[in-house]
Design a protein around this motif. Sequence first.
Motif, PDB file in Angstrom:
ATOM      1  N   UNK A  29       0.846  -1.189   0.000  1.00 17.12           N
ATOM      2  CA  UNK A  29       0.000   0.000   0.000  1.00 17.12           C
ATOM      3  C   UNK A  29       0.879   1.235   0.000  1.00 17.12           C
ATOM      4  N   UNK A  30       0.317   2.367   0.308  1.00 20.37           N
ATOM      5  CA  UNK A  30       1.092   3.611   0.219  1.00 20.37           C
ATOM      6  C   UNK A  30       2.208   3.676   1.259  1.00 20.37           C
ATOM      7  N   UNK A  31       2.165   2.776   2.263  1.00 16.99           N
ATOM      8  CA  UNK A  31       3.184   2.766   3.299  1.00 16.99           C
ATOM      9  C   UNK A  31       4.062   1.518   3.290  1.00 16.99           C
ATOM     10  N   UNK A  32       3.809   0.571   2.409  1.00 16.91           N
ATOM     11  CA  UNK A  32       4.498  -0.715   2.482  1.00 16.91           C
ATOM     12  C   UNK A  32       4.854  -1.226   1.091  1.00 16.91           C
ATOM     13  N   UNK A  33       6.100  -1.681   0.942  1.00 15.76           N
ATOM     14  CA  UNK A  33       6.585  -2.229  -0.328  1.00 15.76           C
ATOM     15  C   UNK A  33       7.405  -3.481  -0.043  1.00 15.76           C
ATOM     16  N   UNK A  34       7.142  -4.556  -0.795  1.00 15.54           N
ATOM     17  CA  UNK A  34       7.908  -5.796  -0.679  1.00 15.54           C
ATOM     18  C   UNK A  34       8.969  -5.847  -1.782  1.00 15.54           C
ATOM     19  N   UNK A  35      10.178  -6.248  -1.404  1.00 12.60           N
ATOM     20  CA  UNK A  35      11.264  -6.446  -2.360  1.00 12.60           C
ATOM     21  C   UNK A  35      11.937  -7.775  -2.033  1.00 12.60           C
ATOM     22  N   UNK A  36      12.007  -8.641  -3.012  1.00 10.12           N
ATOM     23  CA  UNK A  36      12.578  -9.971  -2.764  1.00 10.12           C
ATOM     24  C   UNK A  36      14.082  -9.911  -2.534  1.00 10.12           C
ATOM     25  N   UNK A  37      14.764  -8.950  -3.184  1.00  8.44           N
ATOM     26  CA  UNK A  37      16.228  -8.967  -3.167  1.00  8.44           C
ATOM     27  C   UNK A  37      16.797  -7.631  -2.690  1.00  8.44           C
ATOM     28  N   UNK A  38      17.883  -7.723  -1.942  1.00  9.56           N
ATOM     29  CA  UNK A  38      18.645  -6.537  -1.552  1.00  9.56           C
ATOM     30  C   UNK A  38      19.799  -6.303  -2.519  1.00  9.56           C
ATOM     31  N   UNK A  39      20.213  -7.359  -3.210  1.00 10.80           N
ATOM     32  CA  UNK A  39      21.287  -7.257  -4.200  1.00 10.80           C
ATOM     33  C   UNK A  39      20.755  -7.679  -5.564  1.00 10.80           C
ATOM     34  N   UNK A  40      21.392  -7.214  -6.598  1.00 11.28           N
ATOM     35  CA  UNK A  40      20.946  -7.466  -7.964  1.00 11.28           C
ATOM     36  C   UNK A  40      20.879  -8.968  -8.248  1.00 11.28           C
ATOM     37  N   UNK A  41      19.691  -9.476  -8.585  1.00 11.09           N
ATOM     38  CA  UNK A  41      19.528 -10.913  -8.874  1.00 11.09           C
ATOM     39  C   UNK A  41      19.871 -11.208 -10.338  1.00 11.09           C
ATOM     40  N   UNK A  42      21.112 -11.465 -10.628  1.00 16.78           N
ATOM     41  CA  UNK A  42      21.571 -11.602 -12.014  1.00 16.78           C
ATOM     42  C   UNK A  42      20.899 -12.750 -12.749  1.00 16.78           C
ATOM     43  N   UNK A  43      20.539 -13.828 -12.069  1.00 13.11           N
ATOM     44  CA  UNK A  43      20.013 -15.014 -12.748  1.00 13.11           C
ATOM     45  C   UNK A  43      18.545 -14.908 -13.113  1.00 13.11           C
ATOM     46  N   UNK A  44      17.832 -13.948 -12.516  1.00  7.94           N
ATOM     47  CA  UNK A  44      16.388 -13.939 -12.744  1.00  7.94           C
ATOM     48  C   UNK A  44      15.830 -12.539 -12.932  1.00  7.94           C
ATOM     49  N   UNK A  45      16.660 -11.608 -13.384  1.00  6.68           N
ATOM     50  CA  UNK A  45      16.191 -10.242 -13.554  1.00  6.68           C
ATOM     51  C   UNK A  45      16.332  -9.827 -15.007  1.00  6.68           C
ATOM     52  N   UNK A  46      15.253  -9.232 -15.552  1.00  6.84           N
ATOM     53  CA  UNK A  46      15.283  -8.799 -16.942  1.00  6.84           C
ATOM     54  C   UNK A  46      15.760  -7.364 -17.099  1.00  6.84           C
ATOM     55  N   UNK A  47      16.179  -6.741 -15.994  1.00 10.08           N
ATOM     56  CA  UNK A  47      16.702  -5.385 -16.035  1.00 10.08           C
ATOM     57  C   UNK A  47      18.211  -5.420 -15.866  1.00 10.08           C
ATOM     58  N   UNK A  48      18.862  -4.385 -16.373  1.00 11.02           N
ATOM     59  CA  UNK A  48      20.299  -4.257 -16.120  1.00 11.02           C
ATOM     60  C   UNK A  48      20.510  -3.895 -14.656  1.00 11.02           C
ATOM     61  N   UNK A  49      21.720  -4.064 -14.188  1.00  9.21           N
ATOM     62  CA  UNK A  49      22.016  -3.745 -12.789  1.00  9.21           C
ATOM     63  C   UNK A  49      21.744  -2.281 -12.505  1.00  9.21           C
TER      64      UNK A  49
END
Length: 300
Positions: A29-49
């Motif tokens: 919500x406007x106060x809460x965000x979930x993030x699976x990774x603290x470091x760049x997940x090279x094996x499963x990310x479609x974005x550049x670092x």
Amino acid sequence: MESQLFPTEVLEWTWETIESLRENEQEENRYLEYKAHLHYPEDENDKSKTEWRHNIEAEITAFANANGGILLFGVGDDRTPIPFEPPEHDVARTVNQFIQNSTPVPQVDVSTMRAPTDEVDRIIVVVRVHEATRKPVMTSKSACYVRITESKHPMSREQIESMFVEADRRQQAVRQLEMEIEQFLDIYEETFDDYLLTDAPPDYYLINKIDFYRVFQENTHLYSDEEVSQNIRNILSELRKIELGERYERRLKDGEVPNPFEDSKRKNVAGRQELERQVNRLKNMILQLIESADLDVEPR
């Protein structure tokens, strides 16, 4: 964030808090965000670092441009805990690297909690982003985002201009508060250091209560910080006590209430003693406010 099912302070978060988010199906919500990774997940990310890091920076600055919020690193979008091995260096350092080139740099609090497992140590990171006192906060790419409902949104030109106008208003309001405090400290040095040397009536008029009330009304943004807010409440409470003392002194003078003292001299001495105690307490509270609100006033 008081109405949410999670605490504001990062040190109050426990593993039970994480579990409760899943049990209560707490969505972002406007106060809460979930993030699976603290470091760049090279094996499963479609974005550049670089893109991935900028997205994290944008999330943090969006909270800062709104009302603040919590980022949980190590929790998936479906609220499933995904704890990870702690980094070799301080976790707060990693978080601050995301925003080190933001302007101004948002204020964040960082805490970690260990997953309840007998395996290798794994953690979840809780980051509290404070609402910025100077808005808008821009990313390293000079972009501005704001948190609306459950996601960040680019700010329009009108929103950015409005924030600059509000920032200027706040700056002027803070300066007025600083000037009022400086005036009070001048009066304290001139009068209340040696206040009990005479038996004249107490000088309630020297404490400019009305202007203090006004500058605190104009600086409502300061109340977003809990420590500053408590300092202000203490000051306002003491000002009201001084105001009540002044009213009582006036009623004594006008004969509206019986004089408990044998003569006016003793009444004046007692009144000055009480006013001195009140002003000393007020000064200490103001010195605490200068420190907690980082005001540009030299303590004396």
